[in-house]
Design an enzyme around this catalytic site. Structure first.
Site, PDB file in Angstrom:
ATOM      1  N   ASP A  22      61.253 103.976  61.502  1.00  0.00           N
ATOM      2  CA  ASP A  22      60.318 104.849  60.817  1.00  0.00           C
ATOM      3  C   ASP A  22      60.601 106.270  61.275  1.00  0.00           C
ATOM      4  O   ASP A  22      60.853 106.494  62.459  1.00  0.00           O
ATOM      5  CB  ASP A  22      58.884 104.452  61.154  1.00  0.00           C
ATOM      6  CG  ASP A  22      57.877 105.396  60.532  1.00  0.00           C
ATOM      7  OD1 ASP A  22      57.868 105.510  59.293  1.00  0.00           O
ATOM      8  OD2 ASP A  22      57.130 106.038  61.288  1.00  0.00           O
ATOM      9  N   TYR A  23      60.558 107.227  60.364  1.00  0.00           N
ATOM     10  CA  TYR A  23      60.950 108.588  60.731  1.00  0.00           C
ATOM     11  C   TYR A  23      59.830 109.342  61.458  1.00  0.00           C
ATOM     12  O   TYR A  23      59.859 109.482  62.673  1.00  0.00           O
ATOM     13  CB  TYR A  23      61.439 109.368  59.503  1.00  0.00           C
ATOM     14  CG  TYR A  23      62.016 110.696  59.902  1.00  0.00           C
ATOM     15  CD1 TYR A  23      63.201 110.754  60.600  1.00  0.00           C
ATOM     16  CD2 TYR A  23      61.354 111.880  59.645  1.00  0.00           C
ATOM     17  CE1 TYR A  23      63.726 111.962  61.027  1.00  0.00           C
ATOM     18  CE2 TYR A  23      61.869 113.092  60.058  1.00  0.00           C
ATOM     19  CZ  TYR A  23      63.059 113.129  60.743  1.00  0.00           C
ATOM     20  OH  TYR A  23      63.559 114.325  61.171  1.00  0.00           O
ATOM     21  N   ASP A  24      58.846 109.837  60.730  1.00  0.00           N
ATOM     22  CA  ASP A  24      57.813 110.687  61.332  1.00  0.00           C
ATOM     23  C   ASP A  24      56.930 109.930  62.307  1.00  0.00           C
ATOM     24  O   ASP A  24      56.300 108.944  61.952  1.00  0.00           O
ATOM     25  CB  ASP A  24      56.940 111.315  60.239  1.00  0.00           C
ATOM     26  CG  ASP A  24      57.675 112.399  59.483  1.00  0.00           C
ATOM     27  OD1 ASP A  24      57.969 113.433  60.086  1.00  0.00           O
ATOM     28  OD2 ASP A  24      57.952 112.189  58.284  1.00  0.00           O
TER      29      ASP A  24
END
Length: 182
Positions: free
Chosen positions: A43-45
């Site tokens: 997952d990025y953020d």
């Protein structure tokens, strides 16, 4: 990133599967080295990059890009980067990396090494115009807020607003949205 997490929490009571984090990370590293087919989702953020004051400030740094390139280049790995970001932003930041990109939390997917996006079909987006009007109203009355308009979603960010007022406005917004979408 896992090593950084390990060092920052070495003296904390954090445990993973009943083990101290340092032991769990060593086990994870051994399992990774032994496996021949790895499916990795990131997952990025808030996971591979910290939450920033504004979404535009969460640009990946060189260290992260290098790590993702290494993971994606390993023929034993299939690496998926999942994000709430738009296709345009993911292409801008990660286009040259050997990653599967999942934009807008899976609404659109682009397999590694390809240029065409696969988009979820039969998605009803008729709600967006009504919701956008409500979000604009709250953006205008809450200094420091912004609206992110993506293909499949709208996001009202209030991290830059005065904290108590922003939280109160978010609760008010929820009430208004429940009425509009009932």
């Amino acid at each position: 990133e896992l090593e950084r997490l390990n060092h920052s929490r070495e003296n904390s009571p954090l445990r993973l599967e009943g083990q101290p984090l340092s032991v769990a990370l060593k086990d994870l590293q051994l399992d990774y080295q032994r496996s021949k087919h790895r499916l990795l989702f990131f997952d990025y953020d808030g996971t591979v990059t910290p939450i920033r004051a504004t979404p535009a400030a969460a640009v990946p740094d060189k260290t992260l890009l290098t790590a993702l390139r290494r993971l994606g280049s390993d023929p034993n790995n299939q690496v998926f980067l999942v994000s709430g970001r738009s296709r345009r932003v993911l292409e801008e930041w990660f286009d040259r990396l050997p990653l599967h990109l999942c934009a807008e939390h899976g609404f659109a997917h682009r397999p590694a090494g390809q240029t065409e996006w696969q988009v979820a079909d039969e998605v009803d987006l008729s709600w967006k115009e009504k919701v956008k009007e409500v979000l604009e109203y709250f953006r205008e009355r809450t200094p420091g807020t912004i609206i992110e308009d993506k293909d499949s979603s709208l996001t009202w960010h209030y991290r830059q607003a005065e904290p108590d007022f922003g939280k109160w406005q978010a609760q008010e917004l929820l009430i208004h949205l429940e009425e509009v979408l009932a």
